[in-house]
Design a protein around this motif. Structure first.
Motif, PDB file in Angstrom:
ATOM      1  N   LEU A   1     -65.472 -23.157  15.273  1.00  0.00           N
ATOM      2  CA  LEU A   1     -64.368 -22.500  14.591  1.00  0.00           C
ATOM      3  C   LEU A   1     -63.823 -23.487  13.569  1.00  0.00           C
ATOM      4  N   GLN A   2     -63.663 -23.048  12.316  1.00  0.00           N
ATOM      5  CA  GLN A   2     -63.270 -23.947  11.240  1.00  0.00           C
ATOM      6  C   GLN A   2     -62.025 -23.421  10.535  1.00  0.00           C
ATOM      7  N   LEU A   3     -61.002 -24.265  10.424  1.00  0.00           N
ATOM      8  CA  LEU A   3     -59.783 -23.882   9.718  1.00  0.00           C
ATOM      9  C   LEU A   3     -59.967 -24.226   8.243  1.00  0.00           C
ATOM     10  N   LEU A   4     -59.993 -23.195   7.414  1.00  0.00           N
ATOM     11  CA  LEU A   4     -60.268 -23.372   5.988  1.00  0.00           C
ATOM     12  C   LEU A   4     -59.090 -23.991   5.241  1.00  0.00           C
ATOM     13  N   SER A   5     -59.415 -24.771   4.220  1.00  0.00           N
ATOM     14  CA  SER A   5     -58.409 -25.427   3.384  1.00  0.00           C
ATOM     15  C   SER A   5     -58.339 -24.717   2.030  1.00  0.00           C
ATOM     16  N   PRO A   6     -57.362 -25.069   1.192  1.00  0.00           N
ATOM     17  CA  PRO A   6     -57.259 -24.449  -0.135  1.00  0.00           C
ATOM     18  C   PRO A   6     -58.517 -24.622  -0.984  1.00  0.00           C
ATOM     19  N   ALA A   7     -59.266 -25.685  -0.761  1.00  0.00           N
ATOM     20  CA  ALA A   7     -60.496 -25.903  -1.530  1.00  0.00           C
ATOM     21  C   ALA A   7     -61.478 -24.747  -1.365  1.00  0.00           C
ATOM     22  N   HIS A   8     -61.410 -24.062  -0.248  1.00  0.00           N
ATOM     23  CA  HIS A   8     -62.338 -22.966   0.009  1.00  0.00           C
ATOM     24  C   HIS A   8     -61.993 -21.698  -0.776  1.00  0.00           C
ATOM     25  N   ALA A   9     -60.790 -21.602  -1.309  1.00  0.00           N
ATOM     26  CA  ALA A   9     -60.408 -20.437  -2.113  1.00  0.00           C
ATOM     27  C   ALA A   9     -60.301 -20.778  -3.594  1.00  0.00           C
ATOM     28  N   ALA A  10     -60.180 -22.060  -3.949  1.00  0.00           N
ATOM     29  CA  ALA A  10     -60.196 -22.554  -5.333  1.00  0.00           C
ATOM     30  C   ALA A  10     -59.394 -21.683  -6.293  1.00  0.00           C
ATOM     31  N   ARG A  11     -58.064 -21.783  -6.204  1.00  0.00           N
ATOM     32  CA  ARG A  11     -57.150 -20.947  -6.998  1.00  0.00           C
ATOM     33  C   ARG A  11     -57.461 -20.950  -8.494  1.00  0.00           C
ATOM     34  N   GLY A  12     -57.669 -22.098  -9.118  1.00  0.00           N
ATOM     35  CA  GLY A  12     -57.856 -22.156 -10.556  1.00  0.00           C
ATOM     36  C   GLY A  12     -59.288 -21.897 -11.008  1.00  0.00           C
ATOM     37  N   ASP A  13     -60.197 -21.820 -10.077  1.00  0.00           N
ATOM     38  CA  ASP A  13     -61.609 -21.635 -10.379  1.00  0.00           C
ATOM     39  C   ASP A  13     -61.848 -20.215 -10.881  1.00  0.00           C
ATOM     40  N   PRO A  14     -62.693 -20.047 -11.929  1.00  0.00           N
ATOM     41  CA  PRO A  14     -62.985 -18.689 -12.399  1.00  0.00           C
ATOM     42  C   PRO A  14     -63.651 -17.838 -11.316  1.00  0.00           C
TER      43      PRO A  14
ATOM     44  N   ASN B   1     -52.155 -12.917  -2.017  1.00  0.00           N
ATOM     45  CA  ASN B   1     -51.478 -13.301  -3.256  1.00  0.00           C
ATOM     46  C   ASN B   1     -52.468 -13.688  -4.352  1.00  0.00           C
ATOM     47  N   MET B   2     -53.617 -14.213  -3.954  1.00  0.00           N
ATOM     48  CA  MET B   2     -54.650 -14.601  -4.916  1.00  0.00           C
ATOM     49  C   MET B   2     -55.520 -13.417  -5.330  1.00  0.00           C
ATOM     50  N   GLY B   3     -55.333 -12.260  -4.676  1.00  0.00           N
ATOM     51  CA  GLY B   3     -56.126 -11.082  -5.002  1.00  0.00           C
ATOM     52  C   GLY B   3     -57.521 -11.103  -4.409  1.00  0.00           C
ATOM     53  N   ILE B   4     -57.755 -11.966  -3.412  1.00  0.00           N
ATOM     54  CA  ILE B   4     -59.073 -12.063  -2.791  1.00  0.00           C
ATOM     55  C   ILE B   4     -59.248 -10.988  -1.723  1.00  0.00           C
ATOM     56  N   ILE B   5     -58.169 -10.697  -0.985  1.00  0.00           N
ATOM     57  CA  ILE B   5     -58.206  -9.603  -0.010  1.00  0.00           C
ATOM     58  C   ILE B   5     -56.994  -8.718  -0.239  1.00  0.00           C
ATOM     59  N   SER B   6     -57.052  -7.502   0.299  1.00  0.00           N
ATOM     60  CA  SER B   6     -55.887  -6.624   0.279  1.00  0.00           C
ATOM     61  C   SER B   6     -55.723  -6.049   1.671  1.00  0.00           C
TER      62      SER B   6
ATOM     63  N   ILE C   1     -55.533 -21.978   4.506  1.00  0.00           N
ATOM     64  CA  ILE C   1     -55.664 -20.695   3.811  1.00  0.00           C
ATOM     65  C   ILE C   1     -55.245 -19.585   4.771  1.00  0.00           C
ATOM     66  N   SER C   2     -54.147 -18.951   4.459  1.00  0.00           N
ATOM     67  CA  SER C   2     -53.625 -17.875   5.294  1.00  0.00           C
ATOM     68  C   SER C   2     -53.954 -16.517   4.683  1.00  0.00           C
ATOM     69  N   THR C   3     -53.775 -15.493   5.463  1.00  0.00           N
ATOM     70  CA  THR C   3     -53.961 -14.129   4.984  1.00  0.00           C
ATOM     71  C   THR C   3     -53.051 -13.873   3.782  1.00  0.00           C
ATOM     72  N   ARG C   4     -51.804 -14.307   3.878  1.00  0.00           N
ATOM     73  CA  ARG C   4     -50.851 -14.100   2.786  1.00  0.00           C
ATOM     74  C   ARG C   4     -51.341 -14.758   1.500  1.00  0.00           C
ATOM     75  N   LYS C   5     -51.833 -16.000   1.592  1.00  0.00           N
ATOM     76  CA  LYS C   5     -52.331 -16.688   0.396  1.00  0.00           C
ATOM     77  C   LYS C   5     -53.510 -15.944  -0.214  1.00  0.00           C
ATOM     78  N   LEU C   6     -54.413 -15.462   0.624  1.00  0.00           N
ATOM     79  CA  LEU C   6     -55.579 -14.734   0.106  1.00  0.00           C
ATOM     80  C   LEU C   6     -55.158 -13.430  -0.563  1.00  0.00           C
TER      81      LEU C   6
END
Length: 196
Positions: free
Chosen positions: A40-53, A160-165, A153-158
């Motif tokens: 089980l791995q707790l993901l960090s912000p690097a895994h969602a890369a906010r500024g990345d295209p 807010n980033m538009g990755i999930i709804s 990386i939380s559900t809320r962050k994902l």
């Protein structure tokens, strides 16, 4: 590797225990049922890369594609997340340092929990629940403070980033994936692929 919908700590004594929910019919479910263990791995912000295209591409890959259809290890490497073996020197419990029997993991996760199934999987409808003993906990070398530790990386962050709804699962790739926050309050990825 796959994104879990539900994962939660359930006990600390006499053993640390977690429950994880595995969607039936998936390759991850089959691998975990056969191997009776996973990471089980707790993901960090690097895994969602906010500024990345390609923001969220890794999350979409792990949560929206089947290992039957896609070589996830190769695709993760293409995205800059080459799978690796766990290092033993950071093993917080100093137990079970044999890396050969455990699946490879993503780099840069905040924590890695090696889990082993206790008893049988519990049928809960669309999912089966695995009650797991924590064999060991390994932390990332780069986590220096409690505030960094909470930068997961939380559900809320994902959302807010538009990755999930909330209603559609993964955006741009409709699939069964709506992670819920657990007691750990983090978005958890579990590596259930059989190690080669």
């Amino acid at each position: 590797m796959n994104i879990l919908t539900y994962a939660s700590p359930i006990s600390i004594k006499p053993h640390r225990m977690w429950s994880v929910s595995l969607y039936k019919g998936t390759l991850s479910h089959e691998n975990f049922a056969r191997e009776r263990r996973g990471v089980l791995q707790l993901l960090s912000p690097a895994h969602a890369a906010r500024g990345d295209p390609e923001a969220g591409e890794l999350i979409r890959l792990l949560g929206g594609c089947s290992g039957r259809d896609v070589d996830k290890e190769m695709r993760c490497a293409d995205l800059g997340f080459e799978w690796t073996s766990l290092e033993c020197e950071n093993d917080a419990t100093n137990m079970d340092c044999d890396r050969t029997d455990w699946p490879k993991v993503l780099p840069s996760c905040l924590y890695y929990l090696k889990l082993e199934l206790v008893g049988d999987l519990i049928d809960c409808g669309s999912h089966e629940v695995a009650l797991c003993r924590v064999v060991s906990i390994i932390s990332d070398d780069e986590v220096q403070s409690a505030s960094e530790e909470l930068n997961y990386i939380s559900t809320r962050k994902l959302r807010n980033m538009g990755i999930i709804s909330e209603l559609e699962g993964l955006l741009n790739n409709a699939t069964y994936f709506i992670p819920k926050q657990s007691f750990f309050k983090g978005m958890i990825k579990m590596d259930l692929e059989a190690s080669d």
